[in-house]
Design an enzyme around this catalytic site. Structure first.
Site, short mmCIF file in Angstrom:
data_model
loop_
_atom_site.label_atom_id
_atom_site.label_comp_id
_atom_site.label_asym_id
_atom_site.label_seq_id
_atom_site.Cartn_x
_atom_site.Cartn_y
_atom_site.Cartn_z
N ARG A 181 57.47 23.92 47.77
CA ARG A 181 56.34 23.12 48.29
C ARG A 181 55.15 23.99 48.65
NH1 ARG A 181 60.29 20.70 52.02
NH2 ARG A 181 61.43 19.11 50.84
N ASP A 236 76.50 15.34 44.80
CA ASP A 236 76.34 15.11 46.23
C ASP A 236 77.07 13.81 46.60
OD1 ASP A 236 74.96 17.30 47.19
OD2 ASP A 236 73.02 16.53 46.57
N GLU A 252 80.29 31.44 56.11
CA GLU A 252 80.77 30.97 54.80
C GLU A 252 80.74 32.12 53.79
OE1 GLU A 252 79.07 27.20 53.47
OE2 GLU A 252 79.12 27.91 51.41
N TYR A 299 78.92 18.59 39.85
CA TYR A 299 78.36 19.03 41.14
C TYR A 299 77.66 17.81 41.75
CZ TYR A 299 75.63 22.55 43.95
OH TYR A 299 75.08 23.32 44.92
N ARG A 322 67.80 22.02 42.25
CA ARG A 322 68.11 21.27 43.46
C ARG A 322 67.16 21.61 44.60
NH1 ARG A 322 73.40 19.55 44.49
NH2 ARG A 322 73.42 20.51 46.54
N ARG A 375 76.05 32.25 54.43
CA ARG A 375 75.33 31.50 55.47
C ARG A 375 76.20 31.32 56.70
NH1 ARG A 375 74.62 25.94 51.85
NH2 ARG A 375 76.74 25.89 51.09
N ARG A 389 84.17 27.74 41.91
CA ARG A 389 83.87 28.69 42.97
C ARG A 389 84.59 28.18 44.20
NH1 ARG A 389 79.74 29.10 46.49
NH2 ARG A 389 78.47 27.43 45.67
P1 FAD Z 1 86.80 15.00 47.04
O1 FAD Z 1 86.09 14.83 48.32
O2 FAD Z 1 87.14 16.38 46.64
O3 FAD Z 1 88.13 14.14 47.08
C1 FAD Z 1 89.15 14.27 46.10
C2 FAD Z 1 90.48 14.11 46.80
O4 FAD Z 1 91.51 14.11 45.81
C3 FAD Z 1 90.80 15.26 47.75
O5 FAD Z 1 90.98 14.78 49.07
C4 FAD Z 1 92.07 15.87 47.17
O6 FAD Z 1 92.98 16.30 48.17
C5 FAD Z 1 92.64 14.72 46.38
N1 FAD Z 1 93.55 15.15 45.31
C6 FAD Z 1 93.32 16.06 44.35
N2 FAD Z 1 94.41 16.24 43.58
C7 FAD Z 1 95.36 15.41 44.07
C8 FAD Z 1 96.72 15.15 43.72
N3 FAD Z 1 97.31 15.79 42.72
N4 FAD Z 1 97.40 14.25 44.45
C9 FAD Z 1 96.82 13.61 45.49
N5 FAD Z 1 95.55 13.83 45.87
C10 FAD Z 1 94.82 14.72 45.17
N6 FAD Z 1 77.26 16.42 49.38
C11 FAD Z 1 76.19 15.96 50.07
O7 FAD Z 1 75.71 14.85 49.79
N7 FAD Z 1 75.64 16.71 51.08
C12 FAD Z 1 76.14 17.92 51.44
O8 FAD Z 1 75.60 18.55 52.36
C13 FAD Z 1 77.25 18.43 50.73
N8 FAD Z 1 77.77 19.61 51.05
C14 FAD Z 1 78.85 20.10 50.34
C15 FAD Z 1 79.35 21.33 50.69
C16 FAD Z 1 80.42 21.85 49.99
C17 FAD Z 1 80.98 23.18 50.37
C18 FAD Z 1 80.97 21.11 48.90
C19 FAD Z 1 82.11 21.68 48.10
C20 FAD Z 1 80.49 19.88 48.57
C21 FAD Z 1 79.40 19.35 49.28
N9 FAD Z 1 78.90 18.09 48.98
C22 FAD Z 1 77.81 17.62 49.68
C23 FAD Z 1 79.50 17.24 47.93
C24 FAD Z 1 80.58 16.29 48.47
O9 FAD Z 1 81.62 17.03 49.07
C25 FAD Z 1 81.11 15.47 47.29
O10 FAD Z 1 80.08 14.70 46.73
C26 FAD Z 1 82.24 14.51 47.66
O11 FAD Z 1 83.18 15.08 48.51
C27 FAD Z 1 82.94 14.09 46.38
O12 FAD Z 1 83.95 13.15 46.66
P2 FAD Z 1 85.19 13.00 45.67
O13 FAD Z 1 85.95 11.84 46.15
O14 FAD Z 1 84.72 13.02 44.28
O15 FAD Z 1 86.00 14.38 45.84
N1 UDP Z 2 69.82 29.21 46.62
C1 UDP Z 2 69.38 30.51 46.78
N2 UDP Z 2 68.99 30.93 48.02
C2 UDP Z 2 69.04 30.13 49.11
C3 UDP Z 2 69.48 28.80 48.95
C4 UDP Z 2 69.89 28.37 47.68
O1 UDP Z 2 69.37 31.27 45.83
O2 UDP Z 2 68.68 30.58 50.22
C5 UDP Z 2 70.25 28.77 45.26
C6 UDP Z 2 71.73 29.07 45.01
O3 UDP Z 2 71.91 29.42 43.66
C7 UDP Z 2 72.36 27.72 45.32
C8 UDP Z 2 71.31 26.74 44.80
O4 UDP Z 2 70.06 27.38 45.12
O5 UDP Z 2 73.59 27.57 44.64
C9 UDP Z 2 71.37 25.36 45.44
O6 UDP Z 2 71.25 25.49 46.85
P1 UDP Z 2 71.89 24.46 47.87
O7 UDP Z 2 71.47 24.83 49.24
O8 UDP Z 2 71.60 23.09 47.39
O9 UDP Z 2 73.44 24.80 47.66
P2 UDP Z 2 74.73 24.12 48.32
O10 UDP Z 2 74.38 23.66 49.68
O11 UDP Z 2 75.11 23.02 47.38
O12 UDP Z 2 75.69 25.24 48.34
#
Ligand code: FAD
Ligand code: UDP
Length: 413
Positions: free
Chosen positions: A200, A394, A344, A392, A196, A310, A279
């Site tokens: 560069r 986005d 975090e 995983y 991911r 972070r 996780r």
């Molecule tokens: P979710 O957003 O998880 O929605 C699923 C929903 O189902 C939840 O609201 C949950 O409450 C509900 N649900 C589950 N079980 C039940 C049940 N039994 N009854 C009723 N409701 C239920 N993507 C990016 O593009 N850029 C980012 O910077 C980025 N940062 C992220 C950072 C973190 C920490 C995480 C974890 C993810 C990140 N993502 C990011 C990914 C992004 O969050 C997901 O792509 C997106 O939220 C997925 O949408 P979803 O609908 O599949 O799941």
């Molecule tokens: N990663 C790392 N060091 C950093 C940033 C990222 O080792 O400073 C690794 C780590 O394993 C992470 C992966 O690269 O899970 C992807 O990074 P990203 O920033 O995309 O993670 P996210 O924002 O999804 O947590």
């Protein structure tokens, strides 16, 4: 929502489709089913809000928008997805930048010529840096060391990381950060995780490579509310409603209604093949009496100490809000002299906690195959989203997957 005489909520006219989860997958499916096919859709979520993990809140003390489940940056290279999301919100021209602290020194990420020169205390040109890194990679040639072959496809995160940047940079910026973040030996982690991050050989330290990038101008929730509003009366949303224990939903289930389920797939099957490993995260929020705590949106901590991975400083996601007089006296006007930071911490997931990232070891992939074979035999249940597919994804990939799933379902109606 309608109420019965004793104030219990009742469902509107019988829906054609039940969607479990008001995250991006669920909302995109609902919007498509309604606009393209005129279906009546009921979306439920066990949380009190729309948007799943993309949900954000405006901090009451400072007016700063804080992403409740971790920082969410929108970026995509899929034109259909960019067109789709722009129907519901405008995006700012925000471009994401991340820095990392290693051994008391701050370096730019992703690893670029600036990081390489600072780390080796050098002034390499792009070609010199490529030679240097190629030399570092050759010193730890896993293919030759372990397999006696010229080249192999990296099988895990360590092999992939070292074959991309060599051992010294891997040890400094990836090894310990990954250990803190995943709490699983990096040798058991998929090579995809590290792919991911771009590497560069110039000074470009834009975090993402994508064509389109930005943040929703009025915040994430305004985006999701616009999606719901566009659906009119054909959509009913019931929050704080759990698919597994809400009585009205049990009735609907027994009627055999087509269900799009975006919760965890192992939960759906009562964990009969065991739990898939996730996780989880802890977020520690603080409001500080300083204008600018760290000078950038995200600072990673690459060493084993401190324990957090972070710090997010949310005001840097929307610099336009501070300087735009249109935001004065609105909920979006960040107070000066104050900032919100969130530390975090990563932790191993246990039943009952929020699942954030699929760990996806070989054992998990085996269990997933077993769950997927049950899912393939379901006539009326479709699994989707990051929990339903144990993926995983986005945000853009989630939307793309929902748009594709909708096209697949179209023929069923
Ligand atoms: P979710 O957003 O998880 O929605 C699923 C929903 O189902 C939840 O609201 C949950 O409450 C509900 N649900 C589950 N079980 C039940 C049940 N039994 N009854 C009723 N409701 C239920 N993507 C990016 O593009 N850029 C980012 O910077 C980025 N940062 C992220 C950072 C973190 C920490 C995480 C974890 C993810 C990140 N993502 C990011 C990914 C992004 O969050 C997901 O792509 C997106 O939220 C997925 O949408 P979803 O609908 O599949 O799941
Ligand atoms: N990663 C790392 N060091 C950093 C940033 C990222 O080792 O400073 C690794 C780590 O394993 C992470 C992966 O690269 O899970 C992807 O990074 P990203 O920033 O995309 O993670 P996210 O924002 O999804 O947590």
């Amino acid at each position: 929502m309608n109420q019965t005489e004793n104030n219990q909520p009742v469902l509107n006219a019988h829906p054609d489709v039940l969607i479990v989860g008001a995250g991006l997958f669920g909302l995109t499916m609902a919007e498509r089913l309604i606009h393209e096919l005129g279906k009546k859709v009921l979306v439920i979520d066990k949380r009190h809000h729309l948007g799943g993990n993309c949900y954000s809140e405006f901090d009451s003390e400072t007016g700063i928008e804080c992403h409740k489940y971790g920082a969410h940056l929108f970026h995509t290279s899929i034109p259909e997805v960019w067109d789709y999301v722009n129907r519901f919100t405008k995006f700012t021209n925000y471009i994401h930048h991340v820095y990392t602290t290693h051994d008391g020194v701050v370096y730019p990420l992703p690893i670029n010529l600036g990081t390489i020169n600072q780390f080796f205390r050098a002034a390499y040109t792009p070609d010199e840096a490529k030679l240097k890194i190629a030399d570092q990679i050759a010193k730890h040639d896993i293919a030759e060391e372990q397999f006696g072959k010229d080249s192999i496809e990296p099988q895990n995160l360590v092999e992939q990381g070292i074959s991309l940047i060599g051992k010294p940079l891997f040890d400094a910026f990836i090894k310990n950060y990954t250990a803190k973040q995943w709490q699983t030996p990096a040798e058991e982690l998929s090579p995809e995780i590290i792919k991911r991050l771009p590497v560069r050989y110039n000074y470009d330290n834009r975090y993402f490579n994508d064509t389109y990038e930005g943040l929703p101008v009025d915040g994430y929730n305004a985006w999701f509310e616009a999606m719901v509003k566009s659906c009119g009366d054909n959509l009913e949303v019931r929050l704080e409603t759990d698919y597994f224990d809400d009585p009205a939903i049990q009735d609907l289930k027994s009627s055999g209604i087509l269900t799009i389920y975006t919760g965890p797939i192992d939960r759906y099957y009562s964990y009969q093949f065991g739990e898939l490993k996730w996780r989880s995260l802890d977020f520690k929020k603080e409001v500080l009496d300083v204008d600018d705590f760290q000078g950038c949106p995200v600072m990673n901590y690459a060493d084993l100490e401190p324990k957090y991975t972070r710090i997010h400083e949310f005001k840097h996601f929307h610099p336009e809000r501070a300087s735009n007089p249109d935001f004065a006296n609105t909920a979006y006007a960040p107070a000066s002299g104050k900032t919100v930071i969130v530390r975090e911490y990563s932790k191993t997931w246990q039943l009952g906690e929020e699942p954030y990232y699929p760990v996806n070891t070989a054992k998990d992939r085996l269990k997933l195959t077993e769950y997927q074979s049950l899912a393939a035999n379901e006539k009326n249940v479709v699994f989707g989203g990051r929990l339903g597919e144990y993926a995983y994804y986005d945000m853009d990939k989630t939307i793309a997957a929902a748009l594709a799933k909708f096209e697949e379902l179209r023929s069923r109606f």
